[in-house]
Scaffold this motif. Structure first.
Motif, PDB file in Angstrom:
ATOM      1  N   THR A 300       0.873  -1.215   0.132  1.00  0.00           N
ATOM      2  CA  THR A 300      -0.296   0.398   0.303  1.00  0.00           C
ATOM      3  C   THR A 300       1.156   1.225  -0.175  1.00  0.00           C
ATOM      4  O   THR A 300       2.329   1.732   0.512  1.00  0.00           O
ATOM      5  CB  THR A 300      -0.813  -0.588   0.811  1.00  0.00           C
ATOM      6  OG1 THR A 300      -1.461  -0.664   0.943  1.00  0.00           O
ATOM      7  CG2 THR A 300      -1.679   1.313   1.418  1.00  0.00           C
ATOM      8  N   ASN A 315      -6.968   5.393  -5.498  1.00  0.00           N
ATOM      9  CA  ASN A 315      -7.470   6.122  -4.317  1.00  0.00           C
ATOM     10  C   ASN A 315      -7.052   7.767  -4.014  1.00  0.00           C
ATOM     11  O   ASN A 315      -6.450   7.933  -3.125  1.00  0.00           O
ATOM     12  CB  ASN A 315      -7.627   5.195  -2.834  1.00  0.00           C
ATOM     13  CG  ASN A 315      -8.188   5.547  -1.710  1.00  0.00           C
ATOM     14  OD1 ASN A 315      -9.227   6.903  -1.855  1.00  0.00           O
ATOM     15  ND2 ASN A 315      -8.150   4.245  -1.359  1.00  0.00           N
ATOM     16  N   THR A 329      -3.128   9.491   7.260  1.00  0.00           N
ATOM     17  CA  THR A 329      -3.978   8.711   6.322  1.00  0.00           C
ATOM     18  C   THR A 329      -3.366   6.904   6.874  1.00  0.00           C
ATOM     19  O   THR A 329      -3.676   5.981   6.655  1.00  0.00           O
ATOM     20  CB  THR A 329      -3.776   8.986   4.691  1.00  0.00           C
ATOM     21  OG1 THR A 329      -4.071  10.143   4.573  1.00  0.00           O
ATOM     22  CG2 THR A 329      -3.010   7.370   3.751  1.00  0.00           C
ATOM     23  N   THR A 332      -5.152   6.092   9.864  1.00  0.00           N
ATOM     24  CA  THR A 332      -6.415   5.160   9.373  1.00  0.00           C
ATOM     25  C   THR A 332      -6.084   3.715   8.882  1.00  0.00           C
ATOM     26  O   THR A 332      -6.797   3.002   9.107  1.00  0.00           O
ATOM     27  CB  THR A 332      -7.245   5.988   8.288  1.00  0.00           C
ATOM     28  OG1 THR A 332      -7.046   7.392   8.579  1.00  0.00           O
ATOM     29  CG2 THR A 332      -7.832   5.609   7.822  1.00  0.00           C
ATOM     30  N   LEU A 333      -4.724   4.103   8.338  1.00  0.00           N
ATOM     31  CA  LEU A 333      -4.538   2.501   7.563  1.00  0.00           C
ATOM     32  C   LEU A 333      -4.134   0.919   8.602  1.00  0.00           C
ATOM     33  O   LEU A 333      -4.424   0.461   8.380  1.00  0.00           O
ATOM     34  CB  LEU A 333      -3.156   2.504   6.174  1.00  0.00           C
ATOM     35  CG  LEU A 333      -3.707   3.314   5.114  1.00  0.00           C
ATOM     36  CD1 LEU A 333      -2.367   3.883   4.655  1.00  0.00           C
ATOM     37  CD2 LEU A 333      -4.793   2.280   4.114  1.00  0.00           C
ATOM     38  N   ASP A 336      -7.362   0.333  10.537  1.00  0.00           N
ATOM     39  CA  ASP A 336      -8.339  -0.548   9.577  1.00  0.00           C
ATOM     40  C   ASP A 336      -7.332  -1.252   8.772  1.00  0.00           C
ATOM     41  O   ASP A 336      -6.955  -1.063   7.311  1.00  0.00           O
ATOM     42  CB  ASP A 336      -8.845   0.557   8.871  1.00  0.00           C
ATOM     43  CG  ASP A 336     -10.133  -0.452   7.825  1.00  0.00           C
ATOM     44  OD1 ASP A 336      -9.784  -1.331   7.766  1.00  0.00           O
ATOM     45  OD2 ASP A 336     -11.253  -0.012   7.185  1.00  0.00           O
ATOM     46  N   LEU A 339      -8.868  -2.579   4.884  1.00  0.00           N
ATOM     47  CA  LEU A 339      -7.794  -1.655   4.086  1.00  0.00           C
ATOM     48  C   LEU A 339      -7.097  -1.270   3.446  1.00  0.00           C
ATOM     49  O   LEU A 339      -6.507  -1.282   2.594  1.00  0.00           O
ATOM     50  CB  LEU A 339      -9.025   0.066   4.339  1.00  0.00           C
ATOM     51  CG  LEU A 339      -8.279   0.825   4.010  1.00  0.00           C
ATOM     52  CD1 LEU A 339      -9.193   0.716   2.500  1.00  0.00           C
ATOM     53  CD2 LEU A 339      -8.735   2.319   4.360  1.00  0.00           C
ATOM     54  N   GLU A 342      -6.673  -4.473   1.420  1.00  0.00           N
ATOM     55  CA  GLU A 342      -7.271  -4.493   0.097  1.00  0.00           C
ATOM     56  C   GLU A 342      -6.854  -3.330  -0.957  1.00  0.00           C
ATOM     57  O   GLU A 342      -6.692  -3.661  -2.606  1.00  0.00           O
ATOM     58  CB  GLU A 342      -8.426  -3.856   0.647  1.00  0.00           C
ATOM     59  CG  GLU A 342      -9.572  -4.479   0.790  1.00  0.00           C
ATOM     60  CD  GLU A 342     -10.628  -4.198   1.315  1.00  0.00           C
ATOM     61  OE1 GLU A 342     -10.915  -3.143   0.730  1.00  0.00           O
ATOM     62  OE2 GLU A 342     -11.523  -5.180   1.346  1.00  0.00           O
ATOM     63  N   GLU A 343      -6.184  -2.132  -0.352  1.00  0.00           N
ATOM     64  CA  GLU A 343      -5.807  -0.972  -1.115  1.00  0.00           C
ATOM     65  C   GLU A 343      -4.262  -1.846  -1.468  1.00  0.00           C
ATOM     66  O   GLU A 343      -3.264  -1.757  -3.076  1.00  0.00           O
ATOM     67  CB  GLU A 343      -5.060  -0.534  -0.224  1.00  0.00           C
ATOM     68  CG  GLU A 343      -6.217   0.674  -0.281  1.00  0.00           C
ATOM     69  CD  GLU A 343      -7.278   1.321  -0.844  1.00  0.00           C
ATOM     70  OE1 GLU A 343      -5.911   1.943  -2.319  1.00  0.00           O
ATOM     71  OE2 GLU A 343      -7.882   1.744  -1.180  1.00  0.00           O
ATOM     72  N   ARG A 346      -5.373  -4.402  -4.787  1.00  0.00           N
ATOM     73  CA  ARG A 346      -5.498  -3.362  -5.430  1.00  0.00           C
ATOM     74  C   ARG A 346      -4.521  -2.898  -5.986  1.00  0.00           C
ATOM     75  O   ARG A 346      -4.510  -2.536  -8.223  1.00  0.00           O
ATOM     76  CB  ARG A 346      -6.249  -1.588  -5.339  1.00  0.00           C
ATOM     77  CG  ARG A 346      -7.510  -1.153  -6.285  1.00  0.00           C
ATOM     78  CD  ARG A 346      -8.083  -0.209  -5.545  1.00  0.00           C
ATOM     79  NE  ARG A 346      -9.236  -1.060  -4.397  1.00  0.00           N
ATOM     80  CZ  ARG A 346      -9.650  -0.313  -4.258  1.00  0.00           C
ATOM     81  NH1 ARG A 346      -8.796  -0.093  -3.377  1.00  0.00           N
ATOM     82  NH2 ARG A 346     -10.711  -1.352  -3.494  1.00  0.00           N
TER      83      ARG A 346
END
Length: 368
Positions: A300, A315, A329, A332-333, A336, A339, A342-343, A346
């Protein structure tokens, strides 16, 4: 078979140099074009790699601006002997000297290469001035101008480059080589005394005012206040304990135990795999190679809005320009983890669009 000669100022490790190496080796392997390389200065590490792979590499040993006229004539004579069908130049100094030399020999296909965006950030006055000269010459010297990034194209059109000759061809990644396992991740962590469970936030880039390592240190200073166990990794030339300026910043903020300074490495994919979050904190970029490499490994990534970062990271949460935005940020990561994972997944899908095969196909259309 068409003969292509590449002209570049030097062949030490850097984004342009690595892209040149990838292009030449992949294109030569396909057998449609014959490539040779001229370095205006010395051989460098990339030059050695090319020679070992069977590519003919010439060096002109330019040591200062005082030798620019003699280098021009040496370059012109060399091109006259080689008789290329196409001359492709990489960055302003090579665009200027290589372009003029090729034009004087009436070589019909001259391709300039633009890889930077904002050269006022950390570049010399000479480079800034040379860019203005190249803008004027762009109408008469090159037949094509290849930009590595959309942002680079826009900026250079604004300062006067011939827009009708410009193509954007993003860098291609050797996805088959951007591979690292959990074992590789653990190996790097063991080497630098990082536990398997530690959160590692890292970046890759030579120590330079443009790469902006001080910004990364400021991020670390804020984040350790909420989590003193975080580990920060700096990879790249001169990111070592022998760098007094860098060590001074870390000492000032009591961060020495939180940082791992790896210096220049050959195993960049392993280093990236050892990170949980990658940060691109440069003041300016063209097409940020290392960002794509981190993403290809499923890491990520958070980046400043420089160069084509936003074409890679889709994103908006992960595009931040200030220290506080990066910190929010990252927190936040870390809060979570779903997330975060998932990032990373992606990212792998996004980077698949930037393969070397796609790059070669696009550059071949210009060659042909």
């Amino acid at each position: 078979m068409k003969k292509i000669v590449h002209v570049i100022i030097g062949l030490n490790v850097g984004g342009a140099e690595l892209m040149l190496k990838r292009l030449v080796l992949h294109s030569q392997q396909k057998g449609n074009f014959h490539h040779e390389v001229i370095s205006l200065t010395d051989l460098g590490l990339i030059g050695k790699d090319l020679k070992e792979a069977g590519i003919r590499v010439y060096t002109l040993n330019m040591s200062s601006l005082l030798s620019i006229f003699s280098i021009y004539f040496s370059l012109r004579n060399l091109l006259k002997d080689i008789k290329p069908d196409i001359v492709q130049t990489w960055m302003y100094h090579a665009d200027f000297l290589g372009g003029l030399a090729a034009k004087s020999l009436d070589i019909q296909k001259i391709i300039w290469g633009i890889r930077t965006t904002d050269v006022t950030q950390g570049a010399s006055r000479l480079t800034v001035g040379l860019r203005k000269i190249c803008a004027k010459l762009s109408y008469s010297v090159p037949t094509d101008i290849v930009c590595a990034a959309h942002v680079s194209k826009d900026v250079h059109i604004k300062i006067g480059y011939d827009a009708s000759k410009m193509h954007v061809i993003p860098n291609g990644f050797e996805l088959d080589k951007l591979v690292a396992t959990e074992e590789d991740r653990n190996k790097i962590r063991e080497e630098f005394n990082i536990s398997k469970d530690a959160i590692v936030i890292g970046s890759v880039g030579r120590f330079n005012i443009v790469k902006n390592q001080k910004f990364f240190v400021e991020i670390a200073k804020k984040l350790v206040k909420t989590d003193p166990n975080l580990i920060f990794m700096l990879v790249g030339r001169d990111n070592t304990i022998n760098n007094n300026e860098l060590m001074g910043w870390l000492s000032e903020h009591n961060l020495i135990n939180n940082f791992r300074l790896l210096g220049q490495r050959e195993d960049i994919p392993y280093c990236l795999k050892a990170m949980d979050i990658f940060c691109l904190h440069s003041k300016t970029e063209g097409f940020p190679n290392v960002l794509g490499e981190a993403m290809a490994l499923g890491v990520t990534a958070i980046a400043r809005d420089v160069g084509d970062s936003k074409y890679l990271i889709q994103n908006k949460l992960l595009i931040q320009n200030e220290v506080d935005g990066f910190c929010r940020t990252i927190i936040t990561l870390l809060n979570d983890r779903i997330l975060l994972v998932e990032e990373g997944r992606r990212n792998i899908d996004i980077v698949r669009k930037f393969s070397m095969d796609e790059y070669i196909n696009r550059i071949n259309r210009i060659y042909s």
